[in-house]
Design a protein around this motif. Structure first.
Motif, PDB file in Angstrom:
ATOM      1  N   ILE A   1      48.616   6.729  90.714  1.00 37.37           N
ATOM      2  CA  ILE A   1      48.402   7.270  92.051  1.00 37.37           C
ATOM      3  C   ILE A   1      49.306   8.461  92.330  1.00 37.37           C
ATOM      4  CG2 ILE A   1      50.076   5.820  93.267  1.00 37.37           C
ATOM      5  CD1 ILE A   1      48.000   5.484  95.498  1.00 37.37           C
ATOM      6  N   VAL A   2      50.440   8.526  91.622  1.00 37.28           N
ATOM      7  CA  VAL A   2      51.419   9.578  91.871  1.00 37.28           C
ATOM      8  C   VAL A   2      50.950  10.935  91.351  1.00 37.28           C
ATOM      9  CG1 VAL A   2      53.790  10.313  91.363  1.00 37.28           C
ATOM     10  CG2 VAL A   2      53.317   7.936  91.886  1.00 37.28           C
ATOM     11  N   ASN A   3      50.059  10.940  90.337  1.00 40.49           N
ATOM     12  CA  ASN A   3      49.690  12.199  89.685  1.00 40.49           C
ATOM     13  C   ASN A   3      49.206  13.265  90.654  1.00 40.49           C
ATOM     14  OD1 ASN A   3      50.374  11.344  87.102  1.00 40.49           O
ATOM     15  ND2 ASN A   3      48.324  10.599  86.633  1.00 40.49           N
ATOM     16  N   VAL A   4      48.299  12.893  91.561  1.00 42.34           N
ATOM     17  CA  VAL A   4      47.748  13.895  92.468  1.00 42.34           C
ATOM     18  C   VAL A   4      48.711  14.237  93.593  1.00 42.34           C
ATOM     19  CG1 VAL A   4      45.345  13.316  91.988  1.00 42.34           C
ATOM     20  CG2 VAL A   4      46.557  12.100  93.796  1.00 42.34           C
ATOM     21  N   ALA A   5      49.784  13.445  93.765  1.00 38.20           N
ATOM     22  CA  ALA A   5      50.768  13.709  94.816  1.00 38.20           C
ATOM     23  C   ALA A   5      51.923  14.575  94.321  1.00 38.20           C
ATOM     24  CB  ALA A   5      51.318  12.388  95.370  1.00 38.20           C
ATOM     25  N   LEU A   6      51.955  14.910  93.031  1.00 39.41           N
ATOM     26  CA  LEU A   6      53.092  15.650  92.485  1.00 39.41           C
ATOM     27  C   LEU A   6      53.299  17.018  93.146  1.00 39.41           C
ATOM     28  CD1 LEU A   6      52.888  14.784  88.677  1.00 39.41           C
ATOM     29  CD2 LEU A   6      54.463  13.867  90.391  1.00 39.41           C
ATOM     30  N   PRO A   7      52.252  17.798  93.419  1.00 34.28           N
ATOM     31  CA  PRO A   7      52.492  19.072  94.108  1.00 34.28           C
ATOM     32  C   PRO A   7      53.165  18.889  95.480  1.00 34.28           C
ATOM     33  CG  PRO A   7      50.311  19.069  93.123  1.00 34.28           C
ATOM     34  CD  PRO A   7      50.833  17.676  92.991  1.00 34.28           C
ATOM     35  N   ALA A   8      52.761  17.846  96.212  1.00 38.25           N
ATOM     36  CA  ALA A   8      53.372  17.587  97.519  1.00 38.25           C
ATOM     37  C   ALA A   8      54.821  17.131  97.356  1.00 38.25           C
ATOM     38  CB  ALA A   8      52.566  16.527  98.283  1.00 38.25           C
ATOM     39  N   ILE A   9      55.108  16.338  96.337  1.00 38.52           N
ATOM     40  CA  ILE A   9      56.491  15.923  96.066  1.00 38.52           C
ATOM     41  C   ILE A   9      57.335  17.136  95.692  1.00 38.52           C
ATOM     42  CG2 ILE A   9      57.960  14.589  94.499  1.00 38.52           C
ATOM     43  CD1 ILE A   9      55.724  12.518  94.322  1.00 38.52           C
ATOM     44  N   LYS A  10      56.777  18.027  94.901  1.00 42.41           N
ATOM     45  CA  LYS A  10      57.511  19.225  94.475  1.00 42.41           C
ATOM     46  C   LYS A  10      57.922  20.066  95.663  1.00 42.41           C
ATOM     47  CE  LYS A  10      57.184  23.300  91.501  1.00 42.41           C
ATOM     48  NZ  LYS A  10      56.359  24.048  90.521  1.00 42.41           N
ATOM     49  N   SER A  11      57.004  20.309  96.590  1.00 40.89           N
ATOM     50  CA  SER A  11      57.321  21.132  97.762  1.00 40.89           C
ATOM     51  C   SER A  11      58.165  20.374  98.770  1.00 40.89           C
ATOM     52  CB  SER A  11      56.030  21.629  98.422  1.00 40.89           C
ATOM     53  OG  SER A  11      55.222  20.533  98.836  1.00 40.89           O
ATOM     54  N   GLY A  12      57.909  19.065  98.929  1.00 36.88           N
ATOM     55  CA  GLY A  12      58.626  18.288  99.927  1.00 36.88           C
ATOM     56  C   GLY A  12      60.078  18.021  99.571  1.00 36.88           C
ATOM     57  N   LEU A  13      60.366  17.840  98.288  1.00 35.20           N
ATOM     58  CA  LEU A  13      61.722  17.521  97.843  1.00 35.20           C
ATOM     59  C   LEU A  13      62.336  18.643  97.004  1.00 35.20           C
ATOM     60  CD1 LEU A  13      61.374  13.733  96.859  1.00 35.20           C
ATOM     61  CD2 LEU A  13      62.118  14.721  99.033  1.00 35.20           C
ATOM     62  N   ASN A  14      61.652  19.781  96.940  1.00 32.39           N
ATOM     63  CA  ASN A  14      62.157  20.934  96.181  1.00 32.39           C
ATOM     64  C   ASN A  14      62.492  20.523  94.750  1.00 32.39           C
ATOM     65  OD1 ASN A  14      62.881  23.639  95.840  1.00 32.39           O
ATOM     66  ND2 ASN A  14      65.028  23.245  96.371  1.00 32.39           N
TER      67      ASN A  14
END
Length: 460
Positions: A28-41
């Motif tokens: 489930i995390v795979n598609v959320a990685l771009p959001a994690i990248k921007s959200g947590l730098n």
């Protein structure tokens, strides 16, 4: 045991709820990685660890998790794993620093390692042989729904932005499921363990953990670190630790004590070949890393479209385990060859489609559906067949080894084929890079098919 027999289907429902979470959180995390990248730098390497840290800790500790269930009771360890999984899901969702998220994911993988082997070994114990194909089929359908549907669910949750969450929602979804499963499991599951209580093999546990860690971590991090010398030192250390583990386990067995892993299990050619099939077919985990990346970063599809893209595979993966009991009655062990053949055919169709057009078309979707059915057929069938002959006292250990093969196959698929894909992107256009990568995946599944043919000829 009669009481448990009366409630075995309710128990299966609870076990499947727990089994749902382990693969769900890997995918489930795979598609959320771009959001994690921007959200947590976060850096690219840190994002890899968000995925790989979970899978690696799962693989490293799952054998020990199976043994703990044998010693302290499978219900007790299942509920402990569920409680820890739910807690770490909340910590992941509330993380404000990428290092905290990675640390929580590692512990979350450990808790999944406590859960998974209890499910397989309990099914093996509470269901009679004639009902095990159906029980394993239901388990396989739930596992497939979680593994493949995780991408779709992740895309929906991130896009929906419930309560203002983006990537946090892919972890928050675990909390209500974990709470419900823990409460119902307390009252429905009945404790089960081998008749003779054994002690925990601490030296064996430490050595196998060290060996797997020294093997998996450098494979995952090698590309990011540009393959420095320490990578190969770690791999050599893994071989040495593995040799020490085998020696210690043999010595423990000679002294009349219970080893962490019954090495005589590996004298069973049927069991070993089955593990090889399981290891190879789980390389398909790489597809769920490279394909959404291809859609989002190369074709510029949004996160929801990337999640929806795996729907044909998800549909096939859900259907496959449900039809496998009927096919098993007609085909016997040859059902595994059918599943592997569908996997090879499906990914070959995907490669042909990419040669024709970079955009997903009908042929690609048909290939994904075909591969999904094959994957869904193989998983419950191979697990049922190789675990069926395992005696009750080693059921937990055998299930733990199977779970290790599943997770190591997935982690190695992501590491090796993911590395190949990103390397190819530097020299080829994206459709060609993806086509070559999935062609290699099809070749690995063809190797699995050859192993299945050999497995079918192995005399029990």
């Amino acid at each position: 045991m009669e009481e448990m027999d009366d409630r075995r289907w309710w128990a299966l429902a609870v076990l499947c709820m727990g089994a749902f979470l382990s693969p769900l959180d890997f995918f489930i995390v795979n598609v959320a990685l771009p959001a994690i990248k921007s959200g947590l730098n976060a850096s690219e390497g840190a994002l890899q660890l968000v995925v790989a840290g979970y899978g690696a800790s799962y693989a490293v500790f799952v054998v020990t998790g199976g043994r703990l269930g044998d010693i302290y009771g499978r219900k007790r360890i299942f509920l402990l794993g569920m409680m820890l999984f739910t807690l770490t899901s909340g910590i992941c969702a509330m993380a404000t620093d990428i290092r905290l998220l990675i640390g929580a994911r590692i512990v979350q993988g450990l808790s999944a390692a406590l859960l998974a082997p209890q499910v397989l070994s309990t099914i093996r114990v509470i269901f009679p042989a004639k009902e095990q194909p159906l029980a394993m089929g239901i388990f396989g359908a739930v596992f497939g729904l979680a593994a493949i549907g995780g991408q779709l669910l992740g895309g929906v949750l991130v896009e929906a932005g419930i309560f203002g969450w983006t990537w946090q929602s892919v972890f928050m979804i675990n909390i209500p499921v974990g709470i419900i499963t823990g409460i119902t499991g307390k009252y429905i599951l009945k404790e089960n363990r081998p008749p003779f209580r054994q002690q925990l093999d601490i030296p064996g546990m430490l050595l196998i953990t060290l060996a797997l860690l020294l093997f998996i971590y450098p494979i995952i991090m090698g590309r990011e670190a540009h393959w420095p010398a320490w990578i190969f030192v770690c791999l050599l250390g893994a071989v040495l630790a593995g040799g020490c583990f085998v020696y210690i386990e043999q010595l423990t067995l000679k002294r009349g004590r219970a080893p962490l892993i019954q090495l005589p299990l590996f004298k069973d050619r049927h069991f070993v070949k089955g593990l090889g099939v399981i290891y190879l077919y789980n390389h398909t985990a790489a597809f769920f890393l490279v394909y959404p990346y291809y859609l989002q970063h190369e074709l510029h599809h949004d996160v929801l479209s990337a999640g929806l893209s795996v729907l044909p595979y998800a549909a096939g993966f859900f259907v496959g385990p449900l039809i496998s009991p009927v096919l098993a009655r007609r085909l016997g062990t040859y059902i595994i060859g059918l599943g592997q053949g569908l996997l090879v055919t499906g990914f070959s169709l995907v490669v042909i489609s990419l040669l024709q057009s970079p955009e997903p078309g009908l042929l690609l979707q048909a290939g994904l559906f075909c591969a999904g059915i094959g994957h869904g057929i193989v998983m419950p069938s191979i697990m049922r067949i190789i675990l069926a002959a395992m005696p009750g006292p080693v059921a937990g250990q055998a299930a733990g080894i199977v779970s290790t093969a599943i997770q190591v196959g997935g982690v190695m698929g992501v590491a090796l084929l993911g590395t190949l894909f990103f390397a190819l992107l530097e020299h080829f256009i994206a459709p060609t890079a993806l086509g070559i990568t999935l062609g290699c995946l099809a070749a690995l599944e063809l190797l699995g098919l050859a192993l299945v043919i050999s497995l079918s000829s192995t005399k029990k």
